[in-house]
Design a protein around this motif. Structure first.
Motif, PDB file in Angstrom:
ATOM      1  N   ALA A   1      -1.491  -5.841   2.858  1.00 20.04           N
ATOM      2  CA  ALA A   1      -1.613  -5.753   4.487  1.00 20.04           C
ATOM      3  C   ALA A   1      -0.884  -6.803   5.252  1.00 20.04           C
TER       4      ALA A   1
ATOM      5  N   ALA B   1       4.084 -10.586   7.553  1.00 22.12           N
ATOM      6  CA  ALA B   1       4.379  -9.656   8.868  1.00 22.12           C
ATOM      7  C   ALA B   1       4.867 -10.730  10.077  1.00 22.12           C
TER       8      ALA B   1
ATOM      9  N   ASP C   1       4.273 -11.255  -0.537  1.00 20.38           N
ATOM     10  CA  ASP C   1       3.622 -11.223   0.772  1.00 20.38           C
ATOM     11  C   ASP C   1       3.832 -12.515   1.152  1.00 20.38           C
TER      12      ASP C   1
ATOM     13  N   ASP D   1       5.145  -7.605   5.865  1.00 18.72           N
ATOM     14  CA  ASP D   1       5.981  -6.944   7.192  1.00 18.72           C
ATOM     15  C   ASP D   1       6.052  -5.437   7.165  1.00 18.72           C
ATOM     16  N   PRO D   2       5.366  -4.602   7.878  1.00 21.32           N
ATOM     17  CA  PRO D   2       5.583  -3.340   7.882  1.00 21.32           C
ATOM     18  C   PRO D   2       6.827  -2.749   7.725  1.00 21.32           C
TER      19      PRO D   2
ATOM     20  N   VAL E   1       5.716   1.560  12.764  1.00 19.21           N
ATOM     21  CA  VAL E   1       6.387   0.351  13.183  1.00 19.21           C
ATOM     22  C   VAL E   1       7.528   0.401  14.211  1.00 19.21           C
TER      23      VAL E   1
ATOM     24  N   LEU F   1      -1.631   1.801   4.885  1.00 22.01           N
ATOM     25  CA  LEU F   1      -0.398   1.252   4.913  1.00 22.01           C
ATOM     26  C   LEU F   1       0.945   2.017   5.287  1.00 22.01           C
ATOM     27  N   LYS F   2       0.797   3.291   4.790  1.00 22.31           N
ATOM     28  CA  LYS F   2       1.956   4.269   5.174  1.00 22.31           C
ATOM     29  C   LYS F   2       1.867   4.594   6.437  1.00 22.31           C
TER      30      LYS F   2
ATOM     31  N   LEU G   1       8.314  -1.501   4.744  1.00 21.92           N
ATOM     32  CA  LEU G   1       7.514  -0.374   3.997  1.00 21.92           C
ATOM     33  C   LEU G   1       7.954   0.825   4.479  1.00 21.92           C
ATOM     34  N   ARG G   2       8.966   0.823   5.240  1.00 24.82           N
ATOM     35  CA  ARG G   2       9.723   2.202   6.014  1.00 24.82           C
ATOM     36  C   ARG G   2      10.591   2.809   4.915  1.00 24.82           C
TER      37      ARG G   2
ATOM     38  N   ASN H   1       0.939   2.701   9.022  1.00 25.09           N
ATOM     39  CA  ASN H   1       1.331   1.490   9.781  1.00 25.09           C
ATOM     40  C   ASN H   1       2.884   1.460   9.544  1.00 25.09           C
ATOM     41  N   ALA H   2       3.424   1.745   8.383  1.00 16.99           N
ATOM     42  CA  ALA H   2       4.908   1.696   8.244  1.00 16.99           C
ATOM     43  C   ALA H   2       5.637   2.745   8.941  1.00 16.99           C
TER      44      ALA H   2
END
Length: 246
Positions: free
Chosen positions: A105, A64, A59, A108-109, A225, A218-219, A112-113, A221-222
């Motif tokens: 959190a 982010a 992190d 950066d999202p 994005v 989290l998922k 997580l893609r 938000n990813a």
């Protein structure tokens, strides 16, 4: 909760090379040096593939973008470099990247893609059976008395992490040493009772509840994005719709 140990176990089971590094080792005060160190790290991992590349406290390396954390220009360059290494022109070539963080959190999202960090694994504190096995490992070379009930200790040590349990066993041993003046024949249950009173779990119920909520969010938000770039919702006006009505 043993995230680094879990990454080591993955490398061992996969019979792959293991490269571990902390985020702070990749960050530099010199312009462009952080990006170069990241590129060199991935190049080294590809050279010795198959490789498990483990970055701890990720992190702080890829926070982010656009949240005012750290120096914005440096943060964006580092994040973009990581993204380029993960799915850029040069393939990963049997290199698996694992990142660990206690604050997911803040990552950066974009990382997580799908195609980047495909799997988000929540590593919770061990359950009762897990705590019992950890206690057995740490007491295997300790002369414990017959009255020591590891099952009872494991039951009472709720929300204790592996490190907490190791500290618990160490405390019990120290109390036995102090009582017997440095000559210990056995460590009895009373020493563990005292250790339980003087120690505490590093994970609170509030923390567990927060992580359970975060895991689901989290998922989502990813997936929401925006693509990499500088266009955000509200920046573009649909001129075609207003002029032609279609």
């Amino acid at each position: 909760t043993g995230k680094t140990l879990l990454a080591k176990a993955v490398a061992r089971e996969a019979e792959a090379n293991f490269i571990a590094i902390k985020s702070s080792d990749l960050l530099s005060k010199w312009y462009g040096e952080s990006e170069q160190q990241i590129a060199r790290l991935f190049a080294r991992a590809r050279q010795v593939a198959p490789t498990i590349l483990f970055i701890d406290e990720i992190d702080s390396l890829v926070p982010a973008r656009g949240r005012g954390m750290g120096e914005p220009q440096v943060t964006e360059r580092v994040v973009n470099t990581i993204l380029a290494e993960m799915d850029g022109l040069e393939e990963m070539q049997s290199v698996i990247l694992i990142g660990a963080t206690n604050r997911p959190a803040l990552v950066d999202p974009a990382l997580l893609r799908p195609g980047r960090f495909d799997e988000l694994v929540y590593v919770p504190v061990p359950g009762k059976d897990g705590r019992r096995r950890i206690l057995a490992i740490h007491t295997s070379k300790m002369p414990i008395a017959k009255d020591v009930d590891l099952d009872d200790i494991a039951k009472r040590a709720e929300r204790y992490s592996g490190a907490d349990l190791e500290d618990l066993v160490r405390r019990a041993g120290l109390y036995a040493l102090r009582e017997h003046g440095g000559l210990v024949e056995t460590v009895s249950m009373k020493h563990f009772e005292r250790a339980l009173k003087d120690s505490r779990a590093s994970v609170t119920p509030e923390m567990e509840e927060e992580y359970s909520k975060m895991e689901a969010a989290l998922k989502q938000n990813a997936l929401r994005v925006e693509p990499i770039g500088f266009v955000a919702p509200g920046m573009l006006t649909p001129e075609r719709d207003s002029k032609h009505g279609d």
